[in-house]
Design a protein around this motif. Structure first.
Motif, PDB file in Angstrom:
ATOM      1  N   GLU A 170      14.985 -17.797 -45.530  1.00 26.50           N
ATOM      2  CA  GLU A 170      15.822 -16.645 -45.780  1.00 26.50           C
ATOM      3  C   GLU A 170      15.442 -15.474 -45.299  1.00 26.50           C
ATOM      4  OE1 GLU A 170      18.715 -15.166 -49.640  1.00 26.50           O
ATOM      5  OE2 GLU A 170      17.468 -17.032 -49.729  1.00 26.50           O
ATOM      6  N   THR A 177      18.335 -10.814 -38.134  1.00 30.31           N
ATOM      7  CA  THR A 177      19.492 -10.172 -38.431  1.00 30.31           C
ATOM      8  C   THR A 177      19.411  -8.526 -38.274  1.00 30.31           C
ATOM      9  OG1 THR A 177      20.544 -11.721 -39.508  1.00 30.31           O
ATOM     10  CG2 THR A 177      21.823 -10.076 -39.450  1.00 30.31           C
ATOM     11  N   PHE A 190      27.363 -16.091 -36.001  1.00 28.59           N
ATOM     12  CA  PHE A 190      26.244 -17.020 -36.754  1.00 28.59           C
ATOM     13  C   PHE A 190      26.668 -18.273 -36.447  1.00 28.59           C
ATOM     14  CE2 PHE A 190      23.924 -18.793 -39.979  1.00 28.59           C
ATOM     15  CZ  PHE A 190      22.602 -18.380 -39.866  1.00 28.59           C
ATOM     16  N   LYS A 192      25.613 -22.055 -37.841  1.00 24.17           N
ATOM     17  CA  LYS A 192      24.661 -22.592 -39.023  1.00 24.17           C
ATOM     18  C   LYS A 192      23.950 -24.041 -38.394  1.00 24.17           C
ATOM     19  CE  LYS A 192      27.645 -21.564 -42.904  1.00 24.17           C
ATOM     20  NZ  LYS A 192      28.337 -21.690 -44.144  1.00 24.17           N
ATOM     21  N   SER A 200      19.440 -24.744 -43.417  1.00 23.14           N
ATOM     22  CA  SER A 200      20.626 -24.177 -42.718  1.00 23.14           C
ATOM     23  C   SER A 200      21.142 -23.276 -43.762  1.00 23.14           C
ATOM     24  CB  SER A 200      21.753 -25.589 -42.806  1.00 23.14           C
ATOM     25  OG  SER A 200      21.040 -26.398 -41.961  1.00 23.14           O
ATOM     26  N   GLU A 201      21.463 -23.522 -45.100  1.00 29.81           N
ATOM     27  CA  GLU A 201      21.823 -22.590 -46.109  1.00 29.81           C
ATOM     28  C   GLU A 201      21.074 -21.416 -46.472  1.00 29.81           C
ATOM     29  OE1 GLU A 201      24.479 -20.704 -48.452  1.00 29.81           O
ATOM     30  OE2 GLU A 201      24.980 -22.477 -47.412  1.00 29.81           O
ATOM     31  N   ARG A 203      19.027 -19.822 -44.433  1.00 28.11           N
ATOM     32  CA  ARG A 203      19.168 -19.088 -42.942  1.00 28.11           C
ATOM     33  C   ARG A 203      20.502 -18.264 -43.087  1.00 28.11           C
ATOM     34  NH1 ARG A 203      16.118 -23.202 -38.827  1.00 28.11           N
ATOM     35  NH2 ARG A 203      14.197 -23.489 -40.002  1.00 28.11           N
ATOM     36  N   TYR A 204      21.428 -19.064 -43.435  1.00 26.65           N
ATOM     37  CA  TYR A 204      22.653 -18.234 -43.491  1.00 26.65           C
ATOM     38  C   TYR A 204      22.652 -17.448 -44.620  1.00 26.65           C
ATOM     39  CZ  TYR A 204      27.851 -17.488 -44.053  1.00 26.65           C
ATOM     40  OH  TYR A 204      28.839 -17.080 -44.166  1.00 26.65           O
ATOM     41  N   ARG A 205      22.211 -17.635 -45.598  1.00 26.01           N
ATOM     42  CA  ARG A 205      21.671 -16.504 -46.775  1.00 26.01           C
ATOM     43  C   ARG A 205      21.375 -15.294 -46.431  1.00 26.01           C
ATOM     44  NH1 ARG A 205      19.594 -19.842 -51.996  1.00 26.01           N
ATOM     45  NH2 ARG A 205      21.268 -21.621 -51.999  1.00 26.01           N
ATOM     46  N   VAL A 223      31.548 -17.413 -37.648  1.00 27.20           N
ATOM     47  CA  VAL A 223      30.462 -18.331 -38.197  1.00 27.20           C
ATOM     48  C   VAL A 223      31.024 -19.698 -37.865  1.00 27.20           C
ATOM     49  CG1 VAL A 223      29.514 -19.197 -40.306  1.00 27.20           C
ATOM     50  CG2 VAL A 223      29.986 -16.546 -40.116  1.00 27.20           C
ATOM     51  N   GLU A 225      29.893 -23.874 -37.832  1.00 25.32           N
ATOM     52  CA  GLU A 225      28.906 -24.825 -38.341  1.00 25.32           C
ATOM     53  C   GLU A 225      28.270 -25.917 -37.046  1.00 25.32           C
ATOM     54  OE1 GLU A 225      29.304 -28.158 -41.506  1.00 25.32           O
ATOM     55  OE2 GLU A 225      29.423 -26.391 -42.246  1.00 25.32           O
ATOM     56  N   SER A 253      21.089 -20.810 -35.683  1.00 22.86           N
ATOM     57  CA  SER A 253      19.899 -21.217 -36.697  1.00 22.86           C
ATOM     58  C   SER A 253      18.704 -21.986 -36.101  1.00 22.86           C
ATOM     59  CB  SER A 253      20.608 -22.009 -37.883  1.00 22.86           C
ATOM     60  OG  SER A 253      21.587 -21.293 -38.449  1.00 22.86           O
TER      61      SER A 253
END
Length: 355
Positions: A170, A177, A190, A192, A200-201, A203-205, A223, A225, A253
């Motif tokens: 994270e 970013t 972005f 994912k 995955s989650e 890095r998105y956070r 965004v 996926e 990602s």
């Protein structure tokens, strides 16, 4: 009594010449505690003089170890698994262990039985689990039922009673970013990673946290996926870059998807980084070989695997330190690598160097 001419020296030969018991030789070779340093040095001196090489089976019977460590993976990204395998292999070799690498499908209905049969046959001293297997409850239960120690690499959840090694995904994504924002980019696409992987989650956070900290909105239309593969990066890039108002930067990602974005941008006639900045994640071998080389995050895969092996060896040797919270859950540092695929928005191209 020396070994017969032409035959390989045995542990009995070492014990006789060193003046110690066979069990003491075994303890020295297995690096166990409780042997006086003078005795240890004497045994090792004789081992070197006789050029004695212990057989794996003999070492196993003598020290209660198989000297095998398993690595289980199911990951479409070769960069991560390749780095882990190299790091684990080198660390095992340094400690006289062998690495056994097995691929398992994370969604296999009989995955518990597969792991159970594998562990029953190999009897490894420990297992290293990569994502998403490290978060699969059937895999973990099979190893617990067989009383096999294991280390989780980059787990989504961190059980208090299990070893784990990871980096801060994270935070790393937030740093990438922030870099793009500092270069003047506000419309950032972005892509994912695979939805079944915790990274995955995370890095998105990190991406969302950085955008919001700069009062920038995260548009759902920017965004996409993906699944950590090159084709998903190509597909995501075509979707993002075909918009009437396209993003000025895309953060993928992982590097495989970032390379897909780079390929798609070039097919669409976009210049990278003049028309589009791109960033990835992993620092795969290809990241620095393409043109322009990718801005990315160096994930410490070699180091993570090496630490995982050390944890398992210590646990097998009943090392008290292995059970402490400080050593049971390790977070290793990453590195942000700024390369030519990212550039300040609307900046002039750098002057060409004279030959």
């Amino acid at each position: 009594m020396a070994s017969k001419a032409g035959s390989s020296p045995t542990i009995v030969d070492v014990a006789e010449q060193a003046g110690v018991s066979i069990k003491t030789v075994s303890r020295v070779l297995n690096k166990e505690a409780g042997v006086q340093e003078k005795t240890r040095e004497q045994v090792l001196k004789v081992v070197a003089a006789l050029k004695y090489r212990p057989k794996l089976a003999a070492r196993s019977m003598g020290g209660g170890r198989s000297f095998l460590i398993g690595l289980l993976y199911y990951d479409p990204s070769a960069a991560f698994v390749g780095g882990v395998q190299q790091g684990a292999t080198l660390r095992c070799r340094e400690s006289g262990y062998h690495l056994v690498v097995e691929s398992l499908h994370n969604d296999a209905p009989d995955i518990y039985n597969q792991v159970d049969r594998m562990v029953s046959a190999l009897r490894p001293d420990g297992m290293i689990l990569t994502p998403p297997l490290c978060d699969n409850p059937k895999v973990l239960q099979a190893l617990r039922d067989n009383e096999t120690p294991f280390v989780l690499l980059s787990p989504g959840q961190q059980p208090a009673d299990q070893f784990s090694v990871r980096m801060d995904d994270e935070l790393a994504a937030e740093e990438v970013t922030n870099l793009l924002i500092s270069l003047g980019h506000e419309r950032i696409g972005f892509i994912k990673g695979a939805p079944d992987q915790a990274a995955s989650e995370l890095r998105y956070r990190g991406f969302v946290r950085a955008m919001r900290s700069h009062d920038l909105s995260v548009e759902e239309s920017l965004v996409w996926e993906g699944d950590f593969t090159f084709p998903s990066g190509v597909e995501g890039a075509h979707k993002l870059l075909s918009r009437s108002v396209r993003p000025t930067a895309v953060f993928a990602s992982n590097d495989d998807m970032a390379l897909g974005v780079l390929a798609a941008a070039q097919r669409l006639g976009l210049n990278v980084p003049a028309d589009l900045s791109i960033a990835g994640f992993d620092d795969s071998s290809a990241a620095s070989l393409v043109w322009p080389p990718l801005t990315t995050v160096r994930q410490p895969t070699h180091e993570m695997a090496s630490v995982a092996v050390e944890m398992l060896i210590a646990a097998k040797g009943n090392d008290a330190e292995a059970a402490t919270p400080q050593s049971s859950h390790r977070v290793l540092p990453h590195q942000l690598l700024v390369r030519d695929s990212s550039r300040a928005l609307h900046s002039s191209p750098a002057p060409k160097k004279k030959a």
